[in-house]
Structure formats: structure tokens, C-alpha cells
Design a protein around this motif. Structure first.
Motif, PDB file in Angstrom:
ATOM      1  N   SER A 153     -35.459 -52.577  -9.193  1.00 39.48           N
ATOM      2  CA  SER A 153     -34.368 -53.411  -9.684  1.00 39.48           C
ATOM      3  C   SER A 153     -34.861 -54.804 -10.043  1.00 39.48           C
ATOM      4  O   SER A 153     -34.568 -55.330 -11.127  1.00 39.48           O
ATOM      5  N   GLY A 154     -35.638 -55.398  -9.143  1.00 36.32           N
ATOM      6  CA  GLY A 154     -36.132 -56.746  -9.404  1.00 36.32           C
ATOM      7  C   GLY A 154     -37.062 -56.807 -10.596  1.00 36.32           C
ATOM      8  O   GLY A 154     -36.974 -57.712 -11.436  1.00 36.32           O
ATOM      9  N   LEU A 155     -37.979 -55.833 -10.717  1.00 38.97           N
ATOM     10  CA  LEU A 155     -38.940 -55.830 -11.818  1.00 38.97           C
ATOM     11  C   LEU A 155     -38.252 -55.601 -13.158  1.00 38.97           C
ATOM     12  O   LEU A 155     -38.553 -56.287 -14.156  1.00 38.97           O
ATOM     13  N   VAL A 156     -37.335 -54.635 -13.201  1.00 37.59           N
ATOM     14  CA  VAL A 156     -36.638 -54.349 -14.453  1.00 37.59           C
ATOM     15  C   VAL A 156     -35.765 -55.532 -14.862  1.00 37.59           C
ATOM     16  O   VAL A 156     -35.743 -55.939 -16.032  1.00 37.59           O
ATOM     17  N   ALA A 157     -35.035 -56.103 -13.907  1.00 33.46           N
ATOM     18  CA  ALA A 157     -34.174 -57.247 -14.223  1.00 33.46           C
ATOM     19  C   ALA A 157     -34.996 -58.456 -14.650  1.00 33.46           C
ATOM     20  O   ALA A 157     -34.601 -59.203 -15.556  1.00 33.46           O
ATOM     21  N   GLY A 158     -36.158 -58.651 -14.014  1.00 32.46           N
ATOM     22  CA  GLY A 158     -37.002 -59.766 -14.394  1.00 32.46           C
ATOM     23  C   GLY A 158     -37.534 -59.639 -15.809  1.00 32.46           C
ATOM     24  O   GLY A 158     -37.700 -60.637 -16.519  1.00 32.46           O
ATOM     25  N   ALA A 159     -37.785 -58.388 -16.250  1.00 32.42           N
ATOM     26  CA  ALA A 159     -38.325 -58.163 -17.588  1.00 32.42           C
ATOM     27  C   ALA A 159     -37.234 -58.057 -18.647  1.00 32.42           C
ATOM     28  O   ALA A 159     -37.483 -58.353 -19.828  1.00 32.42           O
ATOM     29  N   THR A 160     -36.039 -57.630 -18.236  1.00 34.42           N
ATOM     30  CA  THR A 160     -34.948 -57.428 -19.208  1.00 34.42           C
ATOM     31  C   THR A 160     -33.693 -58.163 -18.724  1.00 34.42           C
ATOM     32  O   THR A 160     -33.552 -59.353 -18.918  1.00 34.42           O
ATOM     33  N   SER A 161     -32.784 -57.409 -18.088  1.00 32.54           N
ATOM     34  CA  SER A 161     -31.575 -58.009 -17.517  1.00 32.54           C
ATOM     35  C   SER A 161     -31.059 -57.092 -16.430  1.00 32.54           C
ATOM     36  O   SER A 161     -31.474 -55.923 -16.315  1.00 32.54           O
ATOM     37  N   TRP A 162     -30.120 -57.596 -15.631  1.00 32.53           N
ATOM     38  CA  TRP A 162     -29.586 -56.782 -14.539  1.00 32.53           C
ATOM     39  C   TRP A 162     -28.818 -55.585 -15.068  1.00 32.53           C
ATOM     40  O   TRP A 162     -28.733 -54.549 -14.394  1.00 32.53           O
ATOM     41  N   ARG A 163     -28.292 -55.669 -16.274  1.00 34.06           N
ATOM     42  CA  ARG A 163     -27.530 -54.533 -16.831  1.00 34.06           C
ATOM     43  C   ARG A 163     -28.438 -53.338 -17.127  1.00 34.06           C
ATOM     44  O   ARG A 163     -28.031 -52.178 -16.966  1.00 34.06           O
ATOM     45  N   VAL A 164     -29.670 -53.598 -17.528  1.00 29.97           N
ATOM     46  CA  VAL A 164     -30.619 -52.510 -17.808  1.00 29.97           C
ATOM     47  C   VAL A 164     -30.918 -51.742 -16.523  1.00 29.97           C
ATOM     48  O   VAL A 164     -31.152 -50.522 -16.565  1.00 29.97           O
ATOM     49  N   VAL A 165     -30.904 -52.415 -15.390  1.00 34.86           N
ATOM     50  CA  VAL A 165     -31.122 -51.741 -14.102  1.00 34.86           C
ATOM     51  C   VAL A 165     -30.119 -50.610 -13.922  1.00 34.86           C
ATOM     52  O   VAL A 165     -30.468 -49.491 -13.508  1.00 34.86           O
ATOM     53  N   TYR A 166     -28.868 -50.870 -14.245  1.00 36.29           N
ATOM     54  CA  TYR A 166     -27.837 -49.846 -14.085  1.00 36.29           C
ATOM     55  C   TYR A 166     -28.013 -48.696 -15.075  1.00 36.29           C
ATOM     56  O   TYR A 166     -27.748 -47.528 -14.737  1.00 36.29           O
ATOM     57  N   TRP A 167     -28.478 -48.986 -16.299  1.00 35.97           N
ATOM     58  CA  TRP A 167     -28.749 -47.904 -17.244  1.00 35.97           C
ATOM     59  C   TRP A 167     -29.873 -47.008 -16.741  1.00 35.97           C
ATOM     60  O   TRP A 167     -29.784 -45.773 -16.813  1.00 35.97           O
ATOM     61  N   VAL A 168     -30.941 -47.610 -16.238  1.00 35.82           N
ATOM     62  CA  VAL A 168     -32.070 -46.832 -15.703  1.00 35.82           C
ATOM     63  C   VAL A 168     -31.607 -45.981 -14.523  1.00 35.82           C
ATOM     64  O   VAL A 168     -31.956 -44.789 -14.417  1.00 35.82           O
ATOM     65  N   ALA A 169     -30.821 -46.567 -13.633  1.00 35.76           N
ATOM     66  CA  ALA A 169     -30.335 -45.835 -12.462  1.00 35.76           C
ATOM     67  C   ALA A 169     -29.485 -44.639 -12.877  1.00 35.76           C
ATOM     68  O   ALA A 169     -29.606 -43.538 -12.315  1.00 35.76           O
ATOM     69  N   ALA A 170     -28.627 -44.833 -13.867  1.00 38.28           N
ATOM     70  CA  ALA A 170     -27.777 -43.733 -14.336  1.00 38.28           C
ATOM     71  C   ALA A 170     -28.621 -42.579 -14.869  1.00 38.28           C
ATOM     72  O   ALA A 170     -28.336 -41.393 -14.603  1.00 38.28           O
ATOM     73  N   GLY A 171     -29.679 -42.903 -15.623  1.00 35.32           N
ATOM     74  CA  GLY A 171     -30.552 -41.858 -16.154  1.00 35.32           C
ATOM     75  C   GLY A 171     -31.279 -41.089 -15.063  1.00 35.32           C
ATOM     76  O   GLY A 171     -31.365 -39.849 -15.114  1.00 35.32           O
ATOM     77  N   LEU A 172     -31.803 -41.788 -14.052  1.00 37.18           N
ATOM     78  CA  LEU A 172     -32.501 -41.127 -12.953  1.00 37.18           C
ATOM     79  C   LEU A 172     -31.584 -40.165 -12.205  1.00 37.18           C
ATOM     80  O   LEU A 172     -31.960 -39.030 -11.891  1.00 37.18           O
ATOM     81  N   VAL A 173     -30.373 -40.616 -11.906  1.00 33.08           N
ATOM     82  CA  VAL A 173     -29.430 -39.771 -11.164  1.00 33.08           C
ATOM     83  C   VAL A 173     -29.050 -38.548 -11.983  1.00 33.08           C
ATOM     84  O   VAL A 173     -28.943 -37.428 -11.453  1.00 33.08           O
ATOM     85  N   ALA A 174     -28.858 -38.710 -13.282  1.00 29.84           N
ATOM     86  CA  ALA A 174     -28.492 -37.574 -14.130  1.00 29.84           C
ATOM     87  C   ALA A 174     -29.605 -36.518 -14.156  1.00 29.84           C
ATOM     88  O   ALA A 174     -29.334 -35.306 -14.081  1.00 29.84           O
ATOM     89  N   VAL A 175     -30.856 -36.959 -14.240  1.00 31.27           N
ATOM     90  CA  VAL A 175     -31.976 -36.014 -14.248  1.00 31.27           C
ATOM     91  C   VAL A 175     -32.046 -35.243 -12.928  1.00 31.27           C
ATOM     92  O   VAL A 175     -32.220 -34.010 -12.918  1.00 31.27           O
ATOM     93  N   VAL A 176     -31.899 -35.937 -11.816  1.00 39.56           N
ATOM     94  CA  VAL A 176     -31.942 -35.273 -10.507  1.00 39.56           C
ATOM     95  C   VAL A 176     -30.803 -34.260 -10.379  1.00 39.56           C
ATOM     96  O   VAL A 176     -30.986 -33.167  -9.814  1.00 39.56           O
TER      97      VAL A 176
END
Length: 386
Positions: free
Chosen positions: A146-169
């Protein structure tokens, strides 16, 4: 099998990580929505309340419905809530969605009792510890990612990445989970009532619920407020660096397997006391850590070892109570666990706003002392050999 144990550990980690992505981002979210640390902290509180609701009303269903169908459906709910969180227009919406994210994240607590069910009796503690290690690593890496992704992009991208990971699992588990045998002829209402009966009749379960609530309250007290400490003086760290502090707690995940093996060997009584003292003493180091990075890191390690070791010890014991009711036993235990976490995060957010880091550390130390008192009570009036 080892591969299935590994898959369950990975799935638990991804599922539960959704509860923790927000923690390193709270100060950034508070700044964007022009709100206080206490209000931003309600994102964590709301997710933990949702998790407790899911534990109470969804996890017992693992004893009734086929988890091969139930688990992907619940993960789907979490993925949708995370995706909508990525476009949340305000803090109130984000807090409300956190409730749904918490409910969907209870999949981890459906899979832990499944692992215990599939394991041989003499290996149950070790297998439970391995799956719990995956869960705990998911918690730790959630903050770092979360910290690395938000630092490179924004906190909103963290939630998009999380949604994708959960969907794959969700998709993988829908194909990989083993088919289960005949389910009990029991209605959902009767299932919930039987969950309450377990609470009223199993004294060991009630004591371990009290210990679980206290240990996770201490965990939430620290991690809910850590981002505010680290973003302010003297540290002034950004999201990426704050997220890296999640890796400091890796010792807690490594300790999970050890705690499970100690429970298998009948040493749970001793380790309970040791882990409770670790929790209480860690906040002395964390208090010094307001001005000392070395003390802060040492305090995080001691806290996470104590919390995760005590948690795995608790679960190793309660899973022995009734083989046919492990989901309901786990629901009782985890409701108390996350109710303690929700109370700890809400109190810590309010205390940090009014009393600062010192007040937070007093609260955290108090939860550890209370856990030690419960352990001493258990040693003086034991229920069974442990």
C-alpha cells in the motif's frame, strides 16, 4: 497436501490484506478529504466492525454450505467494494465501503478451519500455524504494498490493485478447493443458535476469546496511529516509507508456526504467558520510539511476536473443542478478536487526537497487562491440561 496448504495460506493472506491497505494511507486520506485523524481512523474501525459482522453471520455457514461455492462468492463482494472505494468521492463513502470490505475479508477465517479439518490430528497445530503465517504475511505485506504503490501513484490505485488481487484469488479457489462431504441437516437459524450454544458451554473458548480480544486491541492501537506518528515530527516519512514498517513485523509471522508447534506439544499455557508479557512490554519501547527509530523498530517486533504468537496459540486450542463445529468455534473466537480490534482502533484514533502518542502507548500497554491477568487467572484456575 503441501501445495493445498500453501494455496490456503496465500488465499488467506490476500483476503485479509484488504483490511490493512488503508493504515499507512490514513494521514494522506485525511489530508485529501480535509478531516481529522480520528475521523480517518474510522476507516479502520469500520472495516473491523464489518469483519466482526462477517464472522458472526458468514463464517458459521462454513459448517453448513460447501466452501467451494461460498468462498468465491464472498471474495467477489470484497472485490466489488474495493473497486468502488477507488473512486470514493468523500470520507463518509470510504468509511461505509470499508464495512463491506471487512465483511468480504472473512474468507480467511473460512479457510483456516478448513485447513484444520483437512489436517491430521498430530499435525493440526503445524498446519494451522502455516496457514496463519500466510495470513499474517498478507497483513504485513498489505501495509508495505500500500505504501509503495501510493508513494508512486496515489492511494486510489492501491484499492484498484487490491480489487484485482482478490478477484484473481476468487477465481482460483473456485476451481482448486476440494469438494466437501455431506453437510449437516441444519437450518441457518439453528446454525447461528448453535454458535451461541458453543459460547455458553465452552469455558475454554470464552477465556481464549478474552485473550484474543485483548491481543488484537493492542495490535490495532499501534497500527491505527502509527501512520500519524511516522508522518509527523521527528520522522516526516511519506507513504512508501511508512508502508515499509509493515515488514518489521515479519517476526510475528515467523513466530506463528513456532506457536502452533508448541501447542501441539502441550506448551500452550507457558507460551500464552510469554506472549502476553511481550505485548505489555512492547509499548514501553514504542513510547521511547516517538524519538528513537531503533526503539520503535524493536517495539514493533516485540508487539507483533506477542500478538501473532498468542493468536495462533488460541486458535490451536479452540480448534480441538468440536471437530464438527470448527467454523462456528472460529466464528465465536474471531468475533471477539475483531471486536477487540475495532474498540482498540476507535479508542486509539480519539486518544491520539487528544492526548498524543503517550496516551496511545498507555492504552496499548493496558491491553497487554489485562491479557497477562487473564493468563494468570487461567494458571490459578485451569480448565484442562494445556
Amino acid at each position: 497436501s503441501r501445495w493445498l496448504t500453501g494455496l490456503l495460506a496465500l488465499a488467506c493472506g490476500v483476503a485479509v490484506a484488504s483490511l490493512y491497505y488503508a493504515q499507512p494511507l490514513l494521514h494522506t486520506i485525511a489530508r485529501e478529504f480535509h478531516t481529522t485523524s480520528g475521523t480517518a481512523g474510522l476507516i479502520v474501525t469500520s472495516s473491523q466492525v464489518g469483519y466482526a459482522l462477517g464472522l458472526a453471520f458468514l463464517v458459521p455457514a462454513g459448517d453448513l454450505f460447501n466452501r467451494r461455492r461460498l468462498v468465491p462468492a464472498v471474495l467477489g463482494l470484497s472485490a466489488v467494494a474495493l473497486a468502488v472505494s477507488a473512486v470514493a468521492p468523500g470520507i463518509a463513502t470510504l468509511i461505509a465501503l470499508a464495512l463491506a470490505v471487512g465483511i468480504g475479508s472473512v474468507v480467511a477465517q473460512m479457510l483456516v478451519p478448513l485447513a484444520a479439518l483437512l489436517a491430521r490430528e498430530e499435525e493440526r497445530g503445524r498446519v494451522t500455524g502455516t496457514v496463519m503465517s500466510g495470513l499474517l504475511i498478507g497483513i504485513l505485506l498489505a501495509r508495505t504494498l500500500s505504501g509503495l504503490v501510493a508513494g508512486a501513484t496515489s492511494w486510489r490505485v492501491v484499492y484498484w490493485v487490491a480489487a484485482g488481487l482478490v478477484a484473481v484469488v476468487a477465481l482460483v479457489l473456485g476451481r482448486a478447493l476440494p469438494a466437501e462431504g455431506e453437510r449437516p441437516d441444519l437450518g441457518y437459524g439453528a446454525l447461528l443458535r448453535s454458535t451461541l450454544v458453543l459460547f455458553s458451554t465452552e469455558a475454554l473458548l470464552r477465556r481464549r476469546m478474552a485473550l484474543g480480544a485483548l491481543c488484537f486491541a493492542s495490535f490495532a492501537v499501534f497500527w491505527t496511529t502509527a501512520a500519524f506518528l511516522l508522518s509527523g515530527a521527528p520522522y516526516h516519512y511519506g507513504e512508501a516509507v511508512i508502508g515499509l514498517f509493515g515488514l518489521v513485523g515479519a517476526a510475528g509471522a515467523l513466530c506463528a508456526s513456532f506457536a502452533g508447534r508448541m501447542a501441539d506439544r502441550g506448551r500452550a499455557g507457558v507460551t500464552t504467558g510469554v506472549f502476553s508479557v511481550f505485548i505489555a512490554s512492547s509499548f514501553a519501547l514504542l513510547f521511547v520510539g516517538r524519538h528513537s527509530l531503533a526503539a520503535l523498530i524493536a517495539g514493533i517486533v516485540v508487539l507483533d511476536v506477542g500478538v501473532q504468537g498468542l493468536h495462533v496459540t488460541n486458535q490451536s486450542l479452540v480448534f480441538r473443542l468440536d471437530p464438527g463445529s470448527r467454523s462456528r468455534v472460529n466464528a465465536n473466537y474471531m468475533v471477539a478478536y475483531f471486536a477487540g480490534g475495532a474498540a482498540g482502533s476507535a479508542a486509539a484514533g480519539a486518544l491520539y487526537s487528544s492526548g498524543g502518542w503517550g496516551a496511545v502507548c498507555v492504552l496499548g500497554a493496558g491491553t497487554g497487562v489485562a491479557a497477562t491477568v487473564v493468563w494468570l487467572f487461567d494458571r490459578l484456575w485451569p480448565l484442562q491440561a494445556q
